[in-house]
Design an enzyme around this catalytic site. Structure first.
Site, PDB file in Angstrom:
ATOM      1  CD1 TRP A 101      -2.029  -2.101   2.170  1.00  0.00           C
ATOM      2  CD2 TRP A 101      -2.913  -1.444   0.222  1.00  0.00           C
ATOM      3  NE1 TRP A 101      -3.018  -2.984   1.837  1.00  0.00           N
ATOM      4  CE2 TRP A 101      -3.578  -2.611   0.651  1.00  0.00           C
ATOM      5  CE3 TRP A 101      -3.286  -0.859  -0.985  1.00  0.00           C
ATOM      6  CZ2 TRP A 101      -4.613  -3.203  -0.084  1.00  0.00           C
ATOM      7  CZ3 TRP A 101      -4.320  -1.444  -1.716  1.00  0.00           C
ATOM      8  CH2 TRP A 101      -4.965  -2.592  -1.265  1.00  0.00           C
ATOM      9  CG  ASP A 177      -2.779   4.278   4.365  1.00  0.00           C
ATOM     10  OD1 ASP A 177      -3.781   4.104   5.080  1.00  0.00           O
ATOM     11  OD2 ASP A 177      -2.539   3.582   3.357  1.00  0.00           O
ATOM     12  CE  LYS A 201      -7.859  -2.893   4.824  1.00  0.00           C
ATOM     13  NZ  LYS A 201      -7.140  -2.130   3.798  1.00  0.00           N
TER      14      LYS A 201
HETATM   15  C1  LIG Z   1      -6.666  -1.685   2.740  1.00  0.00           C
HETATM   16  C2  LIG Z   1      -5.656  -0.638   2.709  1.00  0.00           C
HETATM   17  C3  LIG Z   1      -5.655   0.354   1.713  1.00  0.00           C
HETATM   18  C4  LIG Z   1      -6.590   0.344   0.539  1.00  0.00           C
HETATM   19  O1  LIG Z   1      -7.876   0.652   0.876  1.00  0.00           O
HETATM   20  P1  LIG Z   1      -9.057   0.599  -0.184  1.00  0.00           P
HETATM   21  O2  LIG Z   1     -10.180   1.183   0.593  1.00  0.00           O
HETATM   22  O3  LIG Z   1      -9.252  -0.828  -0.591  1.00  0.00           O
HETATM   23  O4  LIG Z   1      -8.659   1.448  -1.361  1.00  0.00           O
HETATM   24  C5  LIG Z   1      -4.716   1.357   1.815  1.00  0.00           C
HETATM   25  N1  LIG Z   1      -3.813   1.381   2.811  1.00  0.00           N
HETATM   26  C6  LIG Z   1      -3.771   0.440   3.764  1.00  0.00           C
HETATM   27  C7  LIG Z   1      -2.750   0.525   4.851  1.00  0.00           C
HETATM   28  C8  LIG Z   1      -4.693  -0.602   3.749  1.00  0.00           C
HETATM   29  O5  LIG Z   1      -4.655  -1.545   4.698  1.00  0.00           O
END
Ligand SMILES: *Cc1c(COP(=O)(O)O)cnc(C)c1O
Length: 363
Positions: A101, A177, A201
């Site tokens: 990511w 992020d 998540k």
């Molecule tokens: C799941 C995830 C993403 C991507 O998220 P989406 O909503 O599927 O675009 C980005 N960064 C991290 C750290 C993630 O775990």
């Protein structure tokens, strides 16, 4: 029978959040309408959006220099929105390459400006967090408009220690992020200029992304930005510029209320106990082993494997019989990954620990 859900995202939600969401599908806030059919401009939903935004700020203990948005397009859209809004073509942003990511975020930034890789563990399949000295960070900071970090690397099971941030934050603008560990522990959130987290998540259902932005970092790029991708437009419209994901925002709101009720300090203590219990079982085992540097182990996603690969399928099957699902590792990593997000109770982790111990006894 309800399964024990270790999936990485979309992921487990608190039972009471699911119950409240169900009730809102029948009748939302006494309106006689379902949350699925109500107008996003209704006063009832406008209040949900307002309260959810306020709650994020309250839980993060942030002042009015910050704005909270609930946007669409997932964490992945933030990979491009961040540089589009913050980075001029001739400017440089620093990225820490700690996982797939993080890497994707970095690649997207290259479309808009220059990128400096501050550290990378890509060569070792992201099994550790690169440590930089204060001097190295300071040097990078002189050049970089902002530094982008991924607080928890969902796929690999590594996490930045909270102490990672403070030396950086004094010199740089930090963008983080937090998709897979937002609200999992106490943190000085005022260290950051921009935080984003897809909700599915640790903060709700799929369909919305929480974005927290310090207002004074905006307005410094000279490109034209499409309205839907412009933070300032969404701020001006209080996160209802167009139709938001009404239901997803509502589920996030319910999850935030649950987090507030539980208390982040308690949630953190529970998360530490949960992760310790599982890592201890893995370390004590003769047949399982961890996959990443111990000091970088994540509290949220625990990655492990069997020393003998041929046992992998058998263990997944064994878990399935015990009602445990979602433990298969990511395809580029293999092994197992158990996601221990806030909503996972300690009893669920105990079931997995029992499975690990029982499986070993069978052999
Ligand atoms: C799941 C995830 C993403 C991507 O998220 P989406 O909503 O599927 O675009 C980005 N960064 C991290 C750290 C993630 O775990």
């Amino acid at each position: 029978m309800k399964k024990i859900n270790f999936y990485s995202g979309p992921a487990i939600l608190p039972e009471e959040v699911l119950q409240q969401a169900k009730e809102a599908i029948d009748d939302f806030a006494g309106t006689g309408l379902s949350i699925l059919e109500i107008s996003h401009r209704s006063k009832e939903f406008v209040k949900v959006m307002h309260d959810a935004r306020a709650l994020v700020k309250e839980l993060m203990n942030l002042n009015d220099n910050y704005e909270v948005l609930f946007l669409q397009g997932g964490g992945s859209t933030q990979f491009c929105m961040v540089p589009m809004n913050l980075l001029n073509e001739n400017e440089t942003a620093g990225y820490l390459d700690t996982g797939q990511w993080a890497h994707s975020a970095m690649e997207e930034a290259k479309l808009f400006g220059k990128v400096e890789v501050l550290g990378s563990s890509r060569e070792s399949n992201y099994s550790f967090i690169p440590k930089l000295t204060n001097g190295e960070w300071q040097e990078a900071s002189c050049k970089c408009k902002y530094i982008h970090l991924t607080s928890n690397n969902t796929i690999y099971g590594t996490q930045l220690n909270p102490s990672y941030y403070s030396p950086l934050a004094t010199h740089h603008s930090l963008v983080v992020d937090m998709s897979s560990d937002i609200f999992s522990r106490q943190l000085d959130y005022s260290q950051f200029d921009l935080i984003y987290a897809s909700a599915q998540k640790n903060a709700g259902a799929a369909g919305t992304t929480i974005v927290v932005v310090k207002k004074n970092i905006l307005g410094t790029v000279n490109r034209k930005i499409p309205k839907m991708l412009d933070y300032q437009v969404h701020i001006n419209k209080e996160s209802i510029h167009n139709t938001p994901s009404v239901f997803a925002v509502y589920v996030s709101y319910l999850t935030l209320l649950w987090i507030k009720k539980e208390g982040i300090a308690n949630i953190e203590a529970r998360n530490i106990r949960k992760a310790k219990k599982l890592y201890d079982a893995i370390d004590a085992s003769q047949i399982f082993e961890g996959m990443v540097a111990k000091e970088d182990r994540s509290l949220m996603n625990v990655c492990f494997k069997t020393k003998d690969v041929s046992l992998e399928k058998k263990f997944i099957e064994f878990c399935k019989q015990k009602n445990i699902v979602g433990i298969k590792g990511y395809r580029t990593v293999g092994g197992f990954r158990a996601s221990l997000y806030n909503a996972m109770p300690e009893s669920g982790v105990q079931e997995l620990v029992n499975a690990i111990e029982d499986f070993e006894k069978l052999l």
